[in-house]
Design an enzyme around this catalytic site. Structure first.
Site, PDB file in Angstrom:
ATOM      1  CE  LYS A  66      35.170  62.819  25.251  1.00 16.28           C
ATOM      2  NZ  LYS A  66      36.054  63.891  25.700  1.00 16.28           N
ATOM      3  CG  ASN A  78      34.774  65.689  20.986  1.00 17.40           C
ATOM      4  OD1 ASN A  78      35.008  65.795  19.781  1.00 17.40           O
ATOM      5  ND2 ASN A  78      34.920  66.693  21.824  1.00 17.40           N
ATOM      6  N   GLY A 123      49.256  67.257  33.126  1.00 22.44           N
ATOM      7  CA  GLY A 123      48.262  66.241  32.843  1.00 22.44           C
ATOM      8  C   GLY A 123      48.642  65.412  31.627  1.00 22.44           C
ATOM      9  CB  ALA A 124      49.620  62.425  30.721  1.00 20.89           C
ATOM     10  CB  ALA A 180      41.658  67.330  28.779  1.00 19.50           C
ATOM     11  NE  ARG A 225      47.832  61.607  40.327  1.00 15.88           N
ATOM     12  CZ  ARG A 225      46.552  61.592  40.640  1.00 15.88           C
ATOM     13  NH1 ARG A 225      46.154  62.133  41.794  1.00 15.88           N
ATOM     14  NH2 ARG A 225      45.650  61.071  39.842  1.00 15.88           N
ATOM     15  CB  THR A 226      50.456  58.441  36.627  1.00 14.34           C
ATOM     16  OG1 THR A 226      49.525  58.643  37.693  1.00 14.34           O
ATOM     17  CG2 THR A 226      50.744  56.964  36.472  1.00 14.34           C
TER      18      THR A 226
HETATM   19  P1  NDP Z   1      41.415  62.073  32.685  1.00 13.39           P
HETATM   20  O1  NDP Z   1      40.846  61.307  33.807  1.00 13.39           O
HETATM   21  O2  NDP Z   1      41.668  61.400  31.376  1.00 13.39           O
HETATM   22  O3  NDP Z   1      42.836  62.709  33.174  1.00 13.39           O
HETATM   23  C1  NDP Z   1      42.923  63.401  34.380  1.00 13.39           C
HETATM   24  C2  NDP Z   1      44.311  64.016  34.506  1.00 13.39           C
HETATM   25  O4  NDP Z   1      44.356  64.785  35.714  1.00 13.39           O
HETATM   26  C3  NDP Z   1      45.435  62.993  34.594  1.00 13.39           C
HETATM   27  O5  NDP Z   1      46.588  63.504  34.001  1.00 13.39           O
HETATM   28  C4  NDP Z   1      45.609  62.868  36.124  1.00 13.39           C
HETATM   29  O6  NDP Z   1      46.876  62.430  36.499  1.00 13.39           O
HETATM   30  C5  NDP Z   1      45.415  64.311  36.527  1.00 13.39           C
HETATM   31  N1  NDP Z   1      45.048  64.471  37.927  1.00 13.39           N
HETATM   32  C6  NDP Z   1      43.824  64.267  38.483  1.00 13.39           C
HETATM   33  N2  NDP Z   1      43.856  64.543  39.805  1.00 13.39           N
HETATM   34  C7  NDP Z   1      45.134  64.902  40.087  1.00 13.39           C
HETATM   35  C8  NDP Z   1      45.810  65.308  41.271  1.00 13.39           C
HETATM   36  N3  NDP Z   1      45.170  65.380  42.447  1.00 13.39           N
HETATM   37  N4  NDP Z   1      47.126  65.627  41.206  1.00 13.39           N
HETATM   38  C9  NDP Z   1      47.776  65.557  40.010  1.00 13.39           C
HETATM   39  N5  NDP Z   1      47.189  65.192  38.858  1.00 13.39           N
HETATM   40  C10 NDP Z   1      45.885  64.866  38.891  1.00 13.39           C
HETATM   41  O7  NDP Z   1      40.469  63.331  32.518  1.00 13.39           O
HETATM   42  P2  NDP Z   1      40.330  64.292  31.237  1.00 13.39           P
HETATM   43  O8  NDP Z   1      41.679  64.514  30.673  1.00 13.39           O
HETATM   44  O9  NDP Z   1      39.265  63.782  30.348  1.00 13.39           O
HETATM   45  O10 NDP Z   1      39.776  65.623  31.904  1.00 13.39           O
HETATM   46  C11 NDP Z   1      40.617  66.434  32.709  1.00 13.39           C
HETATM   47  C12 NDP Z   1      39.883  67.726  33.019  1.00 13.39           C
HETATM   48  O11 NDP Z   1      39.681  68.445  31.810  1.00 13.39           O
HETATM   49  C13 NDP Z   1      38.495  67.524  33.641  1.00 13.39           C
HETATM   50  O12 NDP Z   1      38.410  68.329  34.793  1.00 13.39           O
HETATM   51  C14 NDP Z   1      37.533  68.020  32.602  1.00 13.39           C
HETATM   52  O13 NDP Z   1      36.445  68.715  33.183  1.00 13.39           O
HETATM   53  C15 NDP Z   1      38.390  68.992  31.817  1.00 13.39           C
HETATM   54  N6  NDP Z   1      37.945  69.118  30.434  1.00 13.39           N
HETATM   55  C16 NDP Z   1      37.544  70.350  30.010  1.00 13.39           C
HETATM   56  C17 NDP Z   1      37.122  70.536  28.732  1.00 13.39           C
HETATM   57  C18 NDP Z   1      36.683  71.890  28.314  1.00 13.39           C
HETATM   58  O14 NDP Z   1      36.105  72.010  27.237  1.00 13.39           O
HETATM   59  N7  NDP Z   1      36.953  72.928  29.070  1.00 13.39           N
HETATM   60  C19 NDP Z   1      37.081  69.419  27.758  1.00 13.39           C
HETATM   61  C20 NDP Z   1      37.569  68.160  28.287  1.00 13.39           C
HETATM   62  C21 NDP Z   1      37.964  68.028  29.592  1.00 13.39           C
HETATM   63  P3  NDP Z   1      47.229  60.857  36.588  1.00 13.39           P
HETATM   64  O15 NDP Z   1      47.558  60.414  35.202  1.00 13.39           O
HETATM   65  O16 NDP Z   1      48.392  60.821  37.507  1.00 13.39           O
HETATM   66  O17 NDP Z   1      46.016  60.175  37.161  1.00 13.39           O
END
Ligand code: NDP
Length: 284
Positions: free
Chosen positions: A72, A93, A131-132, A135, A156-157
């Site tokens: 991306k 995307n 989340g950060a 998405a 979380r972070t």
């Molecule tokens: P990233 O890896 O960029 O970000 C993941 C996020 O989830 C971060 O903020 C991370 O926190 C947080 N996270 C993950 N596990 C945990 C946990 N156990 N406890 C707390 N926070 C957690 O992923 P994306 O943003 O690209 O995707 C996130 C979700 O969005 C995915 O599941 C994806 O399937 C979904 N999605 C759905 C779309 C749709 O069209 N419906 C489109 C795009 C994405 P930290 O920063 O602390 O790691």
């Protein structure tokens, strides 16, 4: 009698891995439903072959293509320009051939916004965003551009939340705060829209739930989840129990497809055909 035309208009996706992405099924379902002379093909391509893949797409006359992880950001260098939100996010995307110029758009946040607008407008609303990551960034930029009043980021972070807050403050006019994610986070009572943009609850971890005080969910809130599979996450179930209006993550996915097809073909396609196809192929 006019001569038949056996040449299809080409679209597709460059991602790695590519096999698990159901987008191809829903886009092709829409093309077929509307009798559009277009095809969409999944290609397994990572950053090492992306330059060749994009050059190939241009040479073969593609009208556009999607890029998913890990392409991306990488794809931007091969395009001629970016749409407004893609430029702010620095993530693309969906690439679109507009009169020979290749423009990068980001339909992640636009798909979310379209789902939200089926139940309420973003304008003037107070958001809590869990989340950060990618998405969260896409959603927050798009709702900020659509006139959201405030976004409270809960991640979380902490460093990632701070980075997103800085981006939003520098590039949009939305008010931004961030909160520590304590174990049972209580959503402020004046919140209008709650969004889970983390990966918590994604298949196969369907029992996972956000560390959230479910007692702080109030009936006037709209609660949206980005998780498309399962359709009914723990958050959606908790929010329904609390009397909230809920939005599942499949709506965001389907609306991204609708927006991509509009960019590529100019046609407004029927979202329900696409939604049903994803439900069918994923056995949801
Ligand atoms: P990233 O890896 O960029 O970000 C993941 C996020 O989830 C971060 O903020 C991370 O926190 C947080 N996270 C993950 N596990 C945990 C946990 N156990 N406890 C707390 N926070 C957690 O992923 P994306 O943003 O690209 O995707 C996130 C979700 O969005 C995915 O599941 C994806 O399937 C979904 N999605 C759905 C779309 C749709 O069209 N419906 C489109 C795009 C994405 P930290 O920063 O602390 O790691």
């Amino acid at each position: 009698m006019s001569s038949p035309n056996f040449l299809k208009q080409l679209t597709g996706s460059f991602a790695n891995p590519a096999a698990e992405n159901p987008t191809v099924e829903m886009i092709e379902a829409a093309y077929q439903h509307h009798g559009l002379p277009f095809r969409y093909i999944n290609f397994e391509v990572g950053p090492d072959k992306l330059a060749d893949a994009v050059a190939g797409a241009k040479a073969m006359g593609f009208v556009g293509f999607n890029c998913s992880l890990p392409n991306k950001v990488e794809v931007i260098q091969y395009l001629d320009g970016l749409g407004e939100s893609a430029a702010i996010m620095q993530a693309v995307n969906c690439a679109v051939n507009r009169g020979g110029k290749w423009i990068g758009e980001n339909t992640d946040g636009k798909g979310f916004l379209a789902s939200l607008e089926e139940v309420t407008s973003a304008r003037g609303k107070s958001f809590v965003l869990f989340g950060a990551g990618g998405a969260a960034r896409a959603i927050s930029v798009e709702v900020a551009l659509a006139g959201a009043a405030s976004i409270r980021i809960v991640n979380r972070t902490k460093e990632r939340a701070e980075q997103l807050a800085t981006l939003l403050r520098e590039r949009t006019s939305v008010q931004v705060d961030f909160d520590e994610w304590t174990n049972n986070y209580a959503i402020p009572a004046n919140t209008d829209v709650v969004v889970n943009a983390t990966s918590i609850g994604l298949f196969p971890n369907v029992a996972a739930r956000l560390p959230l005080d479910v007692g702080s969910l109030r009936p006037q809130m709209v609660v949206a989840d980005v998780i498309p599979n399962p359709l009914r996450t723990r958050l959606i179930a908790d929010a329904e129990m609390a009397g909230c209006t809920v939005i599942d993550g499949l709506g965001m996915l389907v609306n991204q497809g609708v927006i991509s097809i509009k960019y590529w073909t100019g046609v407004d396609v029927e979202p329900e055909v696409m939604r049903q196809r994803v439900i069918q192929v994923l056995g949801m």
